[in-house]
Design a protein around this motif. Sequence first.
Motif, PDB file in Angstrom:
ATOM      1  N   LEU A  76       0.682  -1.194   0.405  1.00  0.00           N
ATOM      2  CA  LEU A  76       0.119   0.351   0.019  1.00  0.00           C
ATOM      3  C   LEU A  76       0.791   1.056   0.253  1.00  0.00           C
ATOM      4  O   LEU A  76       2.028   1.598   0.862  1.00  0.00           O
ATOM      5  CB  LEU A  76      -1.271   0.276   1.359  1.00  0.00           C
ATOM      6  N   PRO A  77       0.780   1.853  -1.053  1.00  0.00           N
ATOM      7  CA  PRO A  77       1.253   3.529  -0.718  1.00  0.00           C
ATOM      8  C   PRO A  77       0.880   4.218   0.441  1.00  0.00           C
ATOM      9  O   PRO A  77      -0.345   3.597   1.328  1.00  0.00           O
ATOM     10  CB  PRO A  77       0.770   4.620  -2.017  1.00  0.00           C
ATOM     11  N   ALA A  78       2.084   4.883   0.957  1.00  0.00           N
ATOM     12  CA  ALA A  78       1.749   5.930   2.593  1.00  0.00           C
ATOM     13  C   ALA A  78       2.233   7.257   2.339  1.00  0.00           C
ATOM     14  O   ALA A  78       3.520   6.588   1.701  1.00  0.00           O
ATOM     15  CB  ALA A  78       2.465   4.622   3.558  1.00  0.00           C
ATOM     16  N   ASN A  79       2.087   8.026   2.262  1.00  0.00           N
ATOM     17  CA  ASN A  79       2.482   9.519   2.618  1.00  0.00           C
ATOM     18  C   ASN A  79       3.715   9.901   3.205  1.00  0.00           C
ATOM     19  O   ASN A  79       4.652  10.738   3.641  1.00  0.00           O
ATOM     20  CB  ASN A  79       1.740  10.561   2.603  1.00  0.00           C
ATOM     21  N   HIS A  80       3.676   8.867   4.736  1.00  0.00           N
ATOM     22  CA  HIS A  80       5.241   8.388   5.570  1.00  0.00           C
ATOM     23  C   HIS A  80       5.841   8.253   5.434  1.00  0.00           C
ATOM     24  O   HIS A  80       7.091   8.521   6.254  1.00  0.00           O
ATOM     25  CB  HIS A  80       4.077   8.709   6.812  1.00  0.00           C
ATOM     26  N   VAL A  81       6.480   7.471   4.350  1.00  0.00           N
ATOM     27  CA  VAL A  81       6.491   6.459   3.718  1.00  0.00           C
ATOM     28  C   VAL A  81       7.733   7.451   2.546  1.00  0.00           C
ATOM     29  O   VAL A  81       7.243   7.472   1.399  1.00  0.00           O
ATOM     30  CB  VAL A  81       6.814   5.618   3.468  1.00  0.00           C
ATOM     31  N   THR A  82       8.874   7.854   2.633  1.00  0.00           N
ATOM     32  CA  THR A  82      10.388   8.387   1.969  1.00  0.00           C
ATOM     33  C   THR A  82      10.816   8.066   1.396  1.00  0.00           C
ATOM     34  O   THR A  82      11.686   7.338   2.328  1.00  0.00           O
ATOM     35  CB  THR A  82       9.921  10.042   2.004  1.00  0.00           C
ATOM     36  N   MET A  83      12.157   8.517   0.381  1.00  0.00           N
ATOM     37  CA  MET A  83      13.385   7.583   0.211  1.00  0.00           C
ATOM     38  C   MET A  83      14.199   8.832   1.146  1.00  0.00           C
ATOM     39  O   MET A  83      14.583   7.898   1.709  1.00  0.00           O
ATOM     40  CB  MET A  83      13.528   7.645  -1.542  1.00  0.00           C
ATOM     41  N   ALA A  84      13.688  10.384   1.273  1.00  0.00           N
ATOM     42  CA  ALA A  84      14.490  10.608   2.363  1.00  0.00           C
ATOM     43  C   ALA A  84      14.009  10.489   4.170  1.00  0.00           C
ATOM     44  O   ALA A  84      15.184   9.958   4.557  1.00  0.00           O
ATOM     45  CB  ALA A  84      13.869  11.787   2.602  1.00  0.00           C
ATOM     46  N   LYS A  85      13.097   8.851   4.431  1.00  0.00           N
ATOM     47  CA  LYS A  85      13.822   8.276   5.526  1.00  0.00           C
ATOM     48  C   LYS A  85      13.721   6.899   5.748  1.00  0.00           C
ATOM     49  O   LYS A  85      13.860   6.481   6.650  1.00  0.00           O
ATOM     50  CB  LYS A  85      11.872   8.804   6.145  1.00  0.00           C
ATOM     51  N   GLY A  86      14.250   6.381   4.347  1.00  0.00           N
ATOM     52  CA  GLY A  86      14.610   5.387   4.369  1.00  0.00           C
ATOM     53  C   GLY A  86      14.304   4.980   2.465  1.00  0.00           C
ATOM     54  O   GLY A  86      15.087   5.532   1.985  1.00  0.00           O
ATOM     55  N   THR A  87      14.433   3.796   3.027  1.00  0.00           N
ATOM     56  CA  THR A  87      14.589   3.004   1.177  1.00  0.00           C
ATOM     57  C   THR A  87      13.061   3.513   0.559  1.00  0.00           C
ATOM     58  O   THR A  87      12.995   3.471  -0.304  1.00  0.00           O
ATOM     59  CB  THR A  87      14.036   1.313   1.403  1.00  0.00           C
ATOM     60  N   ALA A 105      -1.543  -1.678  14.910  1.00  0.00           N
ATOM     61  CA  ALA A 105      -1.665  -1.472  16.022  1.00  0.00           C
ATOM     62  C   ALA A 105      -0.561  -0.743  17.012  1.00  0.00           C
ATOM     63  O   ALA A 105      -1.170  -0.980  17.457  1.00  0.00           O
ATOM     64  CB  ALA A 105      -2.070  -3.334  16.572  1.00  0.00           C
ATOM     65  N   HIS A 106       0.355  -0.800  16.497  1.00  0.00           N
ATOM     66  CA  HIS A 106       1.805  -0.200  16.825  1.00  0.00           C
ATOM     67  C   HIS A 106       1.888   1.372  16.135  1.00  0.00           C
ATOM     68  O   HIS A 106       3.172   1.840  16.662  1.00  0.00           O
ATOM     69  CB  HIS A 106       2.978  -0.995  17.001  1.00  0.00           C
ATOM     70  N   GLY A 107       1.288   1.685  15.774  1.00  0.00           N
ATOM     71  CA  GLY A 107       1.854   3.538  15.403  1.00  0.00           C
ATOM     72  C   GLY A 107       0.632   4.068  14.644  1.00  0.00           C
ATOM     73  O   GLY A 107       0.051   3.692  13.703  1.00  0.00           O
ATOM     74  N   MET A 108       0.241   5.528  14.616  1.00  0.00           N
ATOM     75  CA  MET A 108      -0.232   6.426  14.408  1.00  0.00           C
ATOM     76  C   MET A 108      -0.693   6.166  13.008  1.00  0.00           C
ATOM     77  O   MET A 108      -1.864   6.180  11.773  1.00  0.00           O
ATOM     78  CB  MET A 108      -0.400   7.742  14.748  1.00  0.00           C
ATOM     79  N   GLU A 109       1.100   6.068  12.190  1.00  0.00           N
ATOM     80  CA  GLU A 109       0.633   6.288  10.772  1.00  0.00           C
ATOM     81  C   GLU A 109       0.238   5.221   9.750  1.00  0.00           C
ATOM     82  O   GLU A 109      -0.486   5.683   8.901  1.00  0.00           O
ATOM     83  CB  GLU A 109       1.966   6.715  10.579  1.00  0.00           C
ATOM     84  N   ASP A 110       0.701   4.473  10.546  1.00  0.00           N
ATOM     85  CA  ASP A 110       0.439   2.834  10.160  1.00  0.00           C
ATOM     86  C   ASP A 110      -0.837   2.715  10.356  1.00  0.00           C
ATOM     87  O   ASP A 110      -2.345   2.534   9.789  1.00  0.00           O
ATOM     88  CB  ASP A 110       0.862   1.792  11.481  1.00  0.00           C
ATOM     89  N   TYR A 111      -1.621   2.826  11.314  1.00  0.00           N
ATOM     90  CA  TYR A 111      -2.940   2.696  11.906  1.00  0.00           C
ATOM     91  C   TYR A 111      -3.998   3.310  10.903  1.00  0.00           C
ATOM     92  O   TYR A 111      -4.781   3.089  10.225  1.00  0.00           O
ATOM     93  CB  TYR A 111      -3.618   3.644  13.681  1.00  0.00           C
ATOM     94  N   SER A 112      -3.700   5.241  10.867  1.00  0.00           N
ATOM     95  CA  SER A 112      -4.390   5.844   9.762  1.00  0.00           C
ATOM     96  C   SER A 112      -3.854   5.457   8.566  1.00  0.00           C
ATOM     97  O   SER A 112      -5.068   5.456   7.675  1.00  0.00           O
ATOM     98  CB  SER A 112      -3.606   7.299   9.386  1.00  0.00           C
ATOM     99  N   VAL A 113      -2.968   4.820   7.501  1.00  0.00           N
ATOM    100  CA  VAL A 113      -2.493   4.100   6.497  1.00  0.00           C
ATOM    101  C   VAL A 113      -4.231   2.418   6.654  1.00  0.00           C
ATOM    102  O   VAL A 113      -4.695   2.437   5.217  1.00  0.00           O
ATOM    103  CB  VAL A 113      -1.693   3.378   6.154  1.00  0.00           C
ATOM    104  N   ALA A 114      -3.780   1.426   7.826  1.00  0.00           N
ATOM    105  CA  ALA A 114      -5.209   1.024   8.025  1.00  0.00           C
ATOM    106  C   ALA A 114      -6.333   1.467   7.257  1.00  0.00           C
ATOM    107  O   ALA A 114      -6.457   0.833   7.112  1.00  0.00           O
ATOM    108  CB  ALA A 114      -4.234   0.201   9.024  1.00  0.00           C
TER     109      ALA A 114
END
Length: 178
Positions: free
Chosen positions: A24-35, A43-52
């Motif tokens: 799934l695409p997610a705005n908080h996942v960027t090349m600047a923050k890793g791969t 169940a373990h973080g707000m950004e992941d919860y929002s995507v789910a």
Amino acid sequence: FSGTDLVDGSCAHPTIPGKVSPLLPANHVTMAKGTGLVHTAPAHGMEDYSVASHHQLPTDCLVDESGFFTEAAGPELKNKNVLEEGNEAVIRMLQAAGSLLKEEKYVHSYPYDWRTKKPMIIRASKQWFVNTANVKAAAQDVLKKVKVIPTSAMNRMLEMLDRRTFWCISRQRCWGVP
């Protein structure tokens, strides 16, 4: 290839046989923050919860209140502490499945409990999900019974409660939440 080439794809879960996970695409996942490719733990973080939530995925929590893997994590991980032997068990499972591309030591920036000085695992709990209208009405009724000094502050507090859109009712810690 770019990350957009992977949208609508899926992959086999590396430690739970037969489980398929969507890509799934997610705005908080960027090349600047890793791969640009990461796991999602709703169940373990707000950004992941929002995507789910956006993709109507379940927020399964494989970690119990004490920081140990639950039965849902599978027999190899059940009852292992997530921050201790659980990490090593997951690495062994990934190696056995031929799914570990690289392993390196990483100091994770966990939030720490100020009392015990130990890392905390953020996890979803059922009390997060309450009927906001009922909580708001009950809070306002109770507040009206409180003697407030100065009395002019009562209206400000009632207005603040009325504007409140999110509520966290927590029983995770015996001393409550700020």
